[in-house]
Design a protein around this motif. Structure first.
Motif, short mmCIF file in Angstrom:
data_model
loop_
_atom_site.label_atom_id
_atom_site.label_comp_id
_atom_site.label_asym_id
_atom_site.label_seq_id
_atom_site.Cartn_x
_atom_site.Cartn_y
_atom_site.Cartn_z
N ALA A 193 -11.62 0.94 -0.70
CA ALA A 193 -10.99 2.06 -1.40
C ALA A 193 -9.54 2.23 -0.94
N ALA A 194 -9.31 2.09 0.35
CA ALA A 194 -7.95 2.20 0.87
C ALA A 194 -7.10 1.00 0.43
N ARG A 195 -7.69 -0.19 0.47
CA ARG A 195 -6.96 -1.40 0.08
C ARG A 195 -6.60 -1.39 -1.40
N SER A 196 -7.44 -0.77 -2.21
CA SER A 196 -7.19 -0.77 -3.67
C SER A 196 -5.85 -0.14 -4.01
N LYS A 197 -5.38 0.75 -3.17
CA LYS A 197 -4.08 1.41 -3.40
C LYS A 197 -2.91 0.49 -3.04
N GLN A 198 -3.21 -0.64 -2.40
CA GLN A 198 -2.17 -1.57 -1.98
C GLN A 198 -2.02 -2.77 -2.91
N LEU A 199 -2.75 -2.77 -4.02
CA LEU A 199 -2.63 -3.87 -4.97
C LEU A 199 -1.21 -3.90 -5.53
N THR A 200 -0.60 -5.07 -5.55
CA THR A 200 0.75 -5.19 -6.09
C THR A 200 0.74 -5.40 -7.60
N LYS A 201 -0.33 -6.01 -8.10
CA LYS A 201 -0.47 -6.25 -9.53
C LYS A 201 -1.46 -5.23 -10.10
N ARG A 202 -1.05 -4.54 -11.15
CA ARG A 202 -1.92 -3.52 -11.74
C ARG A 202 -3.13 -4.17 -12.41
N PRO A 203 -4.34 -3.73 -12.04
CA PRO A 203 -5.54 -4.25 -12.70
C PRO A 203 -5.55 -3.89 -14.19
N SER A 204 -6.32 -4.63 -14.97
CA SER A 204 -6.45 -4.32 -16.39
C SER A 204 -7.15 -2.97 -16.55
N ASN A 205 -7.05 -2.40 -17.73
CA ASN A 205 -7.72 -1.11 -17.98
C ASN A 205 -9.22 -1.23 -17.76
#
Length: 86
Positions: A11-23
């Protein structure tokens, strides 16, 4: 690390994604997170004009009945997969 720790770390790592996931990926992340942390969806479905709220509700409702542990593992796997795609 246990599954709960892995889930919280994901959950914490998900905020560090550099590329936006698809909808679709974002909705799946939302639904799995809510199912893991709160259980089955409750309340009434948002109205016709609340497109975002309705999509989130529907995504969560699709996985109704999924065990909390299963949802946590699926969330961890999804987040890890998103990092591999970057």
């Amino acid at each position: 690390m246990g599954l709960t720790e892995d889930f919280e770390a994901a959950a914490a790592r998900s905020k560090q994604l550099t590329k936006r996931p698809s909808n679709e990926e974002l909705l799946q992340m939302y639904a799995l997170f809510k199912q893991a942390s709160q259980g089955d969806v409750s309340g009434s479905r948002p109205g016709m004009m609340d497109f975002k709220g309705r999509a989130k509700y529907d995504a969560w409702a699709k996985i109704k009945g999924k065990d909390s542990e299963e949802a946590k593992q699926a969330y961890v796997n999804l987040v890890n997969g998103l990092f591999e795609k970057e």
